[in-house]
Design a protein around this motif. Sequence first.
Motif, PDB file in Angstrom:
ATOM      1  N   VAL A 114      74.924  -3.528  84.226  1.00 53.25           N
ATOM      2  CA  VAL A 114      74.779  -3.784  82.788  1.00 53.25           C
ATOM      3  C   VAL A 114      75.987  -3.233  82.043  1.00 53.25           C
ATOM      4  CG1 VAL A 114      73.357  -3.365  80.753  1.00 53.25           C
ATOM      5  CG2 VAL A 114      72.266  -3.852  82.940  1.00 53.25           C
ATOM      6  N   ALA A 115      76.509  -2.097  82.481  1.00 53.84           N
ATOM      7  CA  ALA A 115      77.702  -1.525  81.841  1.00 53.84           C
ATOM      8  C   ALA A 115      78.877  -2.488  81.963  1.00 53.84           C
ATOM      9  CB  ALA A 115      78.042  -0.180  82.468  1.00 53.84           C
ATOM     10  N   ALA A 116      79.060  -3.071  83.137  1.00 50.60           N
ATOM     11  CA  ALA A 116      80.146  -4.041  83.323  1.00 50.60           C
ATOM     12  C   ALA A 116      79.964  -5.242  82.404  1.00 50.60           C
ATOM     13  CB  ALA A 116      80.201  -4.487  84.781  1.00 50.60           C
ATOM     14  N   ARG A 117      78.750  -5.706  82.270  1.00 49.21           N
ATOM     15  CA  ARG A 117      78.478  -6.841  81.377  1.00 49.21           C
ATOM     16  C   ARG A 117      78.729  -6.459  79.924  1.00 49.21           C
ATOM     17  NH1 ARG A 117      73.033  -8.642  84.557  1.00 49.21           N
ATOM     18  NH2 ARG A 117      74.104  -9.712  86.255  1.00 49.21           N
ATOM     19  N   LEU A 118      78.323  -5.251  79.541  1.00 50.35           N
ATOM     20  CA  LEU A 118      78.549  -4.784  78.177  1.00 50.35           C
ATOM     21  C   LEU A 118      80.042  -4.694  77.884  1.00 50.35           C
ATOM     22  CD1 LEU A 118      77.643  -3.642  75.465  1.00 50.35           C
ATOM     23  CD2 LEU A 118      77.461  -1.394  76.559  1.00 50.35           C
ATOM     24  N   LEU A 119      80.813  -4.167  78.818  1.00 45.73           N
ATOM     25  CA  LEU A 119      82.255  -4.067  78.620  1.00 45.73           C
ATOM     26  C   LEU A 119      82.888  -5.443  78.460  1.00 45.73           C
ATOM     27  CD1 LEU A 119      83.022  -1.233  81.195  1.00 45.73           C
ATOM     28  CD2 LEU A 119      82.871  -1.042  78.703  1.00 45.73           C
ATOM     29  N   THR A 120      82.383  -6.423  79.174  1.00 43.70           N
ATOM     30  CA  THR A 120      82.873  -7.792  79.051  1.00 43.70           C
ATOM     31  C   THR A 120      82.547  -8.353  77.671  1.00 43.70           C
ATOM     32  OG1 THR A 120      82.635  -8.166  81.421  1.00 43.70           O
ATOM     33  CG2 THR A 120      82.729 -10.122  80.026  1.00 43.70           C
ATOM     34  N   VAL A 121      81.331  -8.126  77.197  1.00 44.45           N
ATOM     35  CA  VAL A 121      80.934  -8.600  75.869  1.00 44.45           C
ATOM     36  C   VAL A 121      81.806  -7.964  74.792  1.00 44.45           C
ATOM     37  CG1 VAL A 121      79.086  -8.552  74.139  1.00 44.45           C
ATOM     38  CG2 VAL A 121      78.561  -9.153  76.499  1.00 44.45           C
ATOM     39  N   ILE A 122      82.022  -6.662  74.894  1.00 41.63           N
ATOM     40  CA  ILE A 122      82.841  -5.958  73.898  1.00 41.63           C
ATOM     41  C   ILE A 122      84.250  -6.532  73.879  1.00 41.63           C
ATOM     42  CG2 ILE A 122      83.941  -3.746  73.362  1.00 41.63           C
ATOM     43  CD1 ILE A 122      81.327  -2.388  74.353  1.00 41.63           C
ATOM     44  N   GLU A 123      84.806  -6.773  75.052  1.00 41.56           N
ATOM     45  CA  GLU A 123      86.167  -7.315  75.106  1.00 41.56           C
ATOM     46  C   GLU A 123      86.233  -8.726  74.531  1.00 41.56           C
ATOM     47  OE1 GLU A 123      89.965  -7.707  78.153  1.00 41.56           O
ATOM     48  OE2 GLU A 123      88.010  -7.088  78.940  1.00 41.56           O
ATOM     49  N   LYS A 124      85.246  -9.557  74.835  1.00 39.55           N
ATOM     50  CA  LYS A 124      85.232 -10.924  74.306  1.00 39.55           C
ATOM     51  C   LYS A 124      85.016 -10.955  72.797  1.00 39.55           C
ATOM     52  CE  LYS A 124      83.716 -13.439  78.391  1.00 39.55           C
ATOM     53  NZ  LYS A 124      82.625 -14.187  79.010  1.00 39.55           N
ATOM     54  N   GLU A 125      84.115 -10.104  72.306  1.00 41.64           N
ATOM     55  CA  GLU A 125      83.751 -10.116  70.887  1.00 41.64           C
ATOM     56  C   GLU A 125      84.823  -9.517  69.983  1.00 41.64           C
ATOM     57  OE1 GLU A 125      80.980 -11.386  69.304  1.00 41.64           O
ATOM     58  OE2 GLU A 125      80.457 -12.285  71.222  1.00 41.64           O
ATOM     59  N   CYS A 126      85.481  -8.451  70.438  1.00 43.00           N
ATOM     60  CA  CYS A 126      86.412  -7.788  69.519  1.00 43.00           C
ATOM     61  C   CYS A 126      87.762  -7.450  70.137  1.00 43.00           C
ATOM     62  CB  CYS A 126      85.765  -6.554  68.909  1.00 43.00           C
ATOM     63  SG  CYS A 126      85.156  -5.364  70.077  1.00 43.00           S
ATOM     64  N   VAL A 128      88.586  -5.394  72.449  1.00 45.17           N
ATOM     65  CA  VAL A 128      88.760  -4.012  72.863  1.00 45.17           C
ATOM     66  C   VAL A 128      88.347  -3.882  74.319  1.00 45.17           C
ATOM     67  CG1 VAL A 128      87.950  -1.646  72.537  1.00 45.17           C
ATOM     68  CG2 VAL A 128      88.405  -3.092  70.557  1.00 45.17           C
ATOM     69  N   ARG A 129      89.256  -3.340  75.116  1.00 42.99           N
ATOM     70  CA  ARG A 129      88.951  -3.168  76.534  1.00 42.99           C
ATOM     71  C   ARG A 129      88.664  -1.697  76.808  1.00 42.99           C
ATOM     72  NH1 ARG A 129      92.096  -5.537  81.750  1.00 42.99           N
ATOM     73  NH2 ARG A 129      90.389  -5.089  83.165  1.00 42.99           N
ATOM     74  N   GLU A 134      84.535   5.614  80.169  1.00 43.77           N
ATOM     75  CA  GLU A 134      84.533   5.850  78.721  1.00 43.77           C
ATOM     76  C   GLU A 134      83.166   5.537  78.129  1.00 43.77           C
ATOM     77  OE1 GLU A 134      88.883   4.881  77.019  1.00 43.77           O
ATOM     78  OE2 GLU A 134      87.920   3.194  78.035  1.00 43.77           O
ATOM     79  N   LEU A 135      82.580   4.454  78.574  1.00 41.90           N
ATOM     80  CA  LEU A 135      81.256   4.061  78.105  1.00 41.90           C
ATOM     81  C   LEU A 135      80.207   5.079  78.530  1.00 41.90           C
ATOM     82  CD1 LEU A 135      79.103   1.998  77.024  1.00 41.90           C
ATOM     83  CD2 LEU A 135      79.164   0.993  79.310  1.00 41.90           C
ATOM     84  N   LEU A 136      80.219   5.451  79.791  1.00 38.34           N
ATOM     85  CA  LEU A 136      79.171   6.301  80.336  1.00 38.34           C
ATOM     86  C   LEU A 136      79.253   7.752  79.877  1.00 38.34           C
ATOM     87  CD1 LEU A 136      79.133   4.780  83.908  1.00 38.34           C
ATOM     88  CD2 LEU A 136      77.501   4.370  82.066  1.00 38.34           C
ATOM     89  N   ARG A 137      80.418   8.190  79.408  1.00 39.32           N
ATOM     90  CA  ARG A 137      80.567   9.568  78.925  1.00 39.32           C
ATOM     91  C   ARG A 137      80.046   9.761  77.505  1.00 39.32           C
ATOM     92  NH1 ARG A 137      86.377   9.607  80.238  1.00 39.32           N
ATOM     93  NH2 ARG A 137      86.371   9.594  82.480  1.00 39.32           N
ATOM     94  N   GLN A 138      79.820   8.676  76.780  1.00 35.22           N
ATOM     95  CA  GLN A 138      79.394   8.792  75.384  1.00 35.22           C
ATOM     96  C   GLN A 138      77.942   9.244  75.312  1.00 35.22           C
ATOM     97  OE1 GLN A 138      81.872   8.555  73.222  1.00 35.22           O
ATOM     98  NE2 GLN A 138      83.108   8.000  74.996  1.00 35.22           N
ATOM     99  N   PRO A 139      77.616  10.116  74.344  1.00 36.35           N
ATOM    100  CA  PRO A 139      76.247  10.626  74.248  1.00 36.35           C
ATOM    101  C   PRO A 139      75.230   9.587  73.782  1.00 36.35           C
ATOM    102  CG  PRO A 139      77.571  11.451  72.432  1.00 36.35           C
ATOM    103  CD  PRO A 139      78.502  10.713  73.346  1.00 36.35           C
TER     104      PRO A 139
END
Length: 160
Positions: A114-126, A128-129, A134-139
């Motif tokens: 799911v994290a990989a899919r989320l990163l793909t969505v973020i990159e496509k939408e805005c 930002v790669r 980085e994703l998993l370290r956020q609280p």
Amino acid sequence: MAYVRPAAGATTTGEALLTAVRDWLPEQAVPAAVRIVDSFPLDANGKVDRAALTRDAAAPDATGAPDAGAAGADAPAPATPGERIVLDAVRDLLARPATALTDNFTKAGGTSIVAARLLTVIEKECGVRLRAPELLRQPDLRAVAALVDRRRAAARGTGA
């Protein structure tokens, strides 16, 4: 979701187990939640009936603890573009419409896939790669969104 049947006479909580495994497992391998069970339901072949475990997990646990997504029902609506993108994507990917910005990605049910899919969505939408660590370290998801917003602002500032 992890299911644990404690040894005879042992007592523990799901939160205590999660805290313990975080010391020796990488964050992406830590289960979103732990459910303590008295026994594992078996199917006709004598194997663990995973469907029955899933049905049981959908019911409230014996402590009356709310579902991980229920906590965000009263949380404020997303305010920044990053918050809207991250929250909408996580809700869609996890199929949990009650997920809030205050929820931790892995505790809300996020896995490495799911994290990989989320990163793909973020990159496509805005554009930002981000990297998975980085994703998993956020609280929480709000911190992920803030990271996305900062990266978008930096990209606009450099003309990229």
